[in-house]
Design a protein around this motif. Structure first.
Motif, PDB file in Angstrom:
ATOM      1  N   VAL A  52       0.833  -1.198   0.000  1.00 45.00           N
ATOM      2  CA  VAL A  52       0.000   0.000   0.000  1.00 45.00           C
ATOM      3  C   VAL A  52       0.869   1.251   0.000  1.00 45.00           C
ATOM      4  O   VAL A  52       0.629   2.202  -0.759  1.00 45.00           O
ATOM      5  N   TYR A  53       1.907   1.243   0.829  1.00 44.50           N
ATOM      6  CA  TYR A  53       2.755   2.435   0.903  1.00 44.50           C
ATOM      7  C   TYR A  53       3.715   2.537  -0.274  1.00 44.50           C
ATOM      8  O   TYR A  53       4.213   3.626  -0.560  1.00 44.50           O
ATOM      9  N   GLN A  54       3.938   1.440  -0.971  1.00 45.34           N
ATOM     10  CA  GLN A  54       4.662   1.532  -2.231  1.00 45.34           C
ATOM     11  C   GLN A  54       3.831   2.297  -3.261  1.00 45.34           C
ATOM     12  O   GLN A  54       4.348   3.114  -4.021  1.00 45.34           O
ATOM     13  N   HIS A  55       2.531   2.049  -3.245  1.00 49.85           N
ATOM     14  CA  HIS A  55       1.632   2.789  -4.134  1.00 49.85           C
ATOM     15  C   HIS A  55       1.507   4.244  -3.697  1.00 49.85           C
ATOM     16  O   HIS A  55       1.201   5.106  -4.534  1.00 49.85           O
ATOM     17  N   THR A  56       1.721   4.521  -2.424  1.00 49.16           N
ATOM     18  CA  THR A  56       1.730   5.905  -1.963  1.00 49.16           C
ATOM     19  C   THR A  56       2.861   6.681  -2.633  1.00 49.16           C
ATOM     20  O   THR A  56       2.705   7.864  -2.976  1.00 49.16           O
ATOM     21  N   LYS A  57       3.982   6.036  -2.842  1.00 48.96           N
ATOM     22  CA  LYS A  57       5.088   6.681  -3.558  1.00 48.96           C
ATOM     23  C   LYS A  57       4.684   7.005  -4.988  1.00 48.96           C
ATOM     24  O   LYS A  57       5.001   8.076  -5.506  1.00 48.96           O
ATOM     25  N   TYR A  58       3.977   6.089  -5.632  1.00 46.54           N
ATOM     26  CA  TYR A  58       3.509   6.348  -7.005  1.00 46.54           C
ATOM     27  C   TYR A  58       2.538   7.528  -7.016  1.00 46.54           C
ATOM     28  O   TYR A  58       2.542   8.345  -7.952  1.00 46.54           O
ATOM     29  N   GLN A 142      10.399  20.130   2.352  1.00 47.36           N
ATOM     30  CA  GLN A 142       9.305  19.168   2.350  1.00 47.36           C
ATOM     31  C   GLN A 142       8.748  19.024   3.758  1.00 47.36           C
ATOM     32  O   GLN A 142       9.503  18.990   4.741  1.00 47.36           O
ATOM     33  N   ARG A 143       7.445  18.928   3.841  1.00 48.67           N
ATOM     34  CA  ARG A 143       6.758  18.798   5.118  1.00 48.67           C
ATOM     35  C   ARG A 143       5.690  17.707   5.010  1.00 48.67           C
ATOM     36  O   ARG A 143       5.176  17.426   3.927  1.00 48.67           O
ATOM     37  N   HIS A 198       0.401   0.485  15.595  1.00 47.75           N
ATOM     38  CA  HIS A 198       1.626   1.279  15.695  1.00 47.75           C
ATOM     39  C   HIS A 198       2.653   0.853  14.638  1.00 47.75           C
ATOM     40  O   HIS A 198       3.430   1.700  14.172  1.00 47.75           O
ATOM     41  N   TYR A 199       2.639  -0.415  14.246  1.00 43.87           N
ATOM     42  CA  TYR A 199       3.535  -0.841  13.182  1.00 43.87           C
ATOM     43  C   TYR A 199       3.163  -0.168  11.862  1.00 43.87           C
ATOM     44  O   TYR A 199       4.036   0.315  11.119  1.00 43.87           O
ATOM     45  N   LEU A 200       1.870  -0.112  11.546  1.00 44.40           N
ATOM     46  CA  LEU A 200       1.435   0.561  10.324  1.00 44.40           C
ATOM     47  C   LEU A 200       1.679   2.066  10.411  1.00 44.40           C
ATOM     48  O   LEU A 200       1.969   2.711   9.393  1.00 44.40           O
ATOM     49  N   ASN A 201       1.554   2.608  11.600  1.00 43.53           N
ATOM     50  CA  ASN A 201       1.888   4.025  11.790  1.00 43.53           C
ATOM     51  C   ASN A 201       3.351   4.276  11.415  1.00 43.53           C
ATOM     52  O   ASN A 201       3.684   5.248  10.740  1.00 43.53           O
ATOM     53  N   PHE A 202       4.215   3.364  11.860  1.00 46.12           N
ATOM     54  CA  PHE A 202       5.636   3.461  11.523  1.00 46.12           C
ATOM     55  C   PHE A 202       5.856   3.365  10.024  1.00 46.12           C
ATOM     56  O   PHE A 202       6.602   4.170   9.437  1.00 46.12           O
ATOM     57  N   LEU A 203       5.203   2.410   9.363  1.00 49.82           N
ATOM     58  CA  LEU A 203       5.366   2.264   7.909  1.00 49.82           C
ATOM     59  C   LEU A 203       4.922   3.526   7.177  1.00 49.82           C
ATOM     60  O   LEU A 203       5.544   3.941   6.193  1.00 49.82           O
ATOM     61  N   GLY A 204       3.851   4.134   7.650  1.00 47.07           N
ATOM     62  CA  GLY A 204       3.327   5.318   6.985  1.00 47.07           C
ATOM     63  C   GLY A 204       4.291   6.475   6.974  1.00 47.07           C
ATOM     64  O   GLY A 204       4.388   7.212   5.979  1.00 47.07           O
ATOM     65  N   TYR A 205       5.021   6.651   8.068  1.00 44.02           N
ATOM     66  CA  TYR A 205       5.976   7.767   8.130  1.00 44.02           C
ATOM     67  C   TYR A 205       7.365   7.354   7.649  1.00 44.02           C
ATOM     68  O   TYR A 205       8.132   8.207   7.186  1.00 44.02           O
ATOM     69  N   ASP A 206       7.684   6.088   7.752  1.00 40.43           N
ATOM     70  CA  ASP A 206       9.002   5.631   7.304  1.00 40.43           C
ATOM     71  C   ASP A 206       9.147   5.740   5.788  1.00 40.43           C
ATOM     72  O   ASP A 206      10.260   5.846   5.275  1.00 40.43           O
ATOM     73  N   VAL A 207       8.029   5.714   5.054  1.00 45.81           N
ATOM     74  CA  VAL A 207       8.086   5.790   3.592  1.00 45.81           C
ATOM     75  C   VAL A 207       8.448   7.191   3.110  1.00 45.81           C
ATOM     76  O   VAL A 207       8.867   7.365   1.963  1.00 45.81           O
ATOM     77  N   LEU A 208       8.303   8.186   3.975  1.00 43.83           N
ATOM     78  CA  LEU A 208       8.614   9.559   3.590  1.00 43.83           C
ATOM     79  C   LEU A 208      10.132   9.760   3.621  1.00 43.83           C
ATOM     80  O   LEU A 208      10.748   9.629   4.689  1.00 43.83           O
ATOM     81  N   PRO A 209      10.759  10.078   2.506  1.00 42.48           N
ATOM     82  CA  PRO A 209      12.230  10.119   2.441  1.00 42.48           C
ATOM     83  C   PRO A 209      12.858  11.267   3.221  1.00 42.48           C
ATOM     84  O   PRO A 209      14.053  11.231   3.493  1.00 42.48           O
ATOM     85  N   PHE A 210      12.090  12.275   3.591  1.00 42.62           N
ATOM     86  CA  PHE A 210      12.653  13.430   4.278  1.00 42.62           C
ATOM     87  C   PHE A 210      12.498  13.356   5.791  1.00 42.62           C
ATOM     88  O   PHE A 210      12.806  14.321   6.502  1.00 42.62           O
ATOM     89  N   LEU A 211      12.011  12.208   6.317  1.00 35.80           N
ATOM     90  CA  LEU A 211      11.885  12.031   7.753  1.00 35.80           C
ATOM     91  C   LEU A 211      12.988  11.130   8.286  1.00 35.80           C
ATOM     92  O   LEU A 211      13.452  10.212   7.606  1.00 35.80           O
ATOM     93  N   ASP A 212      13.380  11.388   9.518  1.00 32.87           N
ATOM     94  CA  ASP A 212      14.414  10.605  10.180  1.00 32.87           C
ATOM     95  C   ASP A 212      13.890  10.149  11.543  1.00 32.87           C
ATOM     96  O   ASP A 212      12.951  10.738  12.087  1.00 32.87           O
TER      97      ASP A 212
END
Length: 248
Positions: A52-58, A142-143, A198-212
């Protein structure tokens, strides 16, 4: 060059406002909603959420925004909540007035209001503390979009909904019974549901390349794993507590 960069940052700063207004206007336009894609997302959030989050990148590459511009997911989710809560009300013999009040409170307060608060907290946290410094002064800042934070909450909550509102409905006569085994199973169901949220919460923000440091969103799972045995030892049954809270 400098005026161009300044203009880009200004646009980025105000973009979430018209995005939210456009999102809300499309709620009443069913013909503009991609229902099939929404059900595809719901299925894969329970089986393979990384897809799902791969498609978010698209989506970011084609629409130039991380958030959905289609409110179909939230609308269909609310309909599912209405059906599931109504089923509980019917099963536990609630009056019509009490049932309407329960359905409204679950949808408006437990899902939308709580989701808005959680999304706002995550939106503030990620934008304030987790964004990486831009390597160049000419790079566009980016925000995290607020709508994307709300999308992440909806995505994360859906598998928990399946566990706690759908599957639990069919096994609730077992889980609300007295004894150690019902209490054990009830705690395990809640532990899995909250941890997966919480795992899906992590995946959702981990996909954003500008977050650490997005592993921060995994920390609550450790707390859940620690608290669950304590709740079992104390004799606390979360299913029975949920039923008494929602359905009297």
């Amino acid at each position: 060059m400098l005026p161009t960069v300044s203009k880009g940052r200004g646009t980025s700063a105000v973009r979430p406002v018209p995005g939210v207004s456009q999102y809300l206007r499309r709620i009443v336009k069913w013909q503009q909603m991609d229902i099939e894609y929404t059900f595809w997302q719901m299925l894969h959030l329970c089986t393979s959420p990384k897809v799902v989050y791969q498609h978010t990148k698209y989506h970011k590459q084609t629409k130039n925004q991380w958030a959905r511009d289609d409110p179909a997911f939230a609308v269909i989710f609310c309909l599912f909540l209405i059906v599931a809560t109504s089923a509980y009300c019917a099963a536990y013999g609630m009056t019509w007035v009490h049932s309407v009040f329960t359905v409204i409170s679950v949808v408006l307060f437990h899902f939308l209001l709580a989701g808005t608060i959680l999304a706002t907290c995550c939106w503030f946290l990620t934008n304030t503390y987790m964004r990486e410094e831009t390597p160049s002064s000419h790079a566009v800042e980016q925000r995290v979009e607020w709508l994307y934070a709300f999308d992440v909450h909806c995505n994360s909550f859906f598998p928990a909904f399946v566990l706690l509102y759908v599957i639990q409905y069919f096994v609730s006569p077992l889980l609300v019974a007295h004894g150690f085994f019902p209490m054990l199973v009830s705690n395990l169901v809640f532990m899995v549901a909250i941890s997966y949220y919480h795992y899906l919460n992590f995946l959702g923000y981990d996909v954003l390349p500008f977050l650490d440091k997005t592993t921060f969103f995994l920390y609550p799972i450790g707390l859940v794993i620690i608290l669950s045995p304590l709740m079992i030892l104390s004799g606390f049954n979360p299913t029975r507590h949920m039923m008494s809270l929602y359905f009297g």
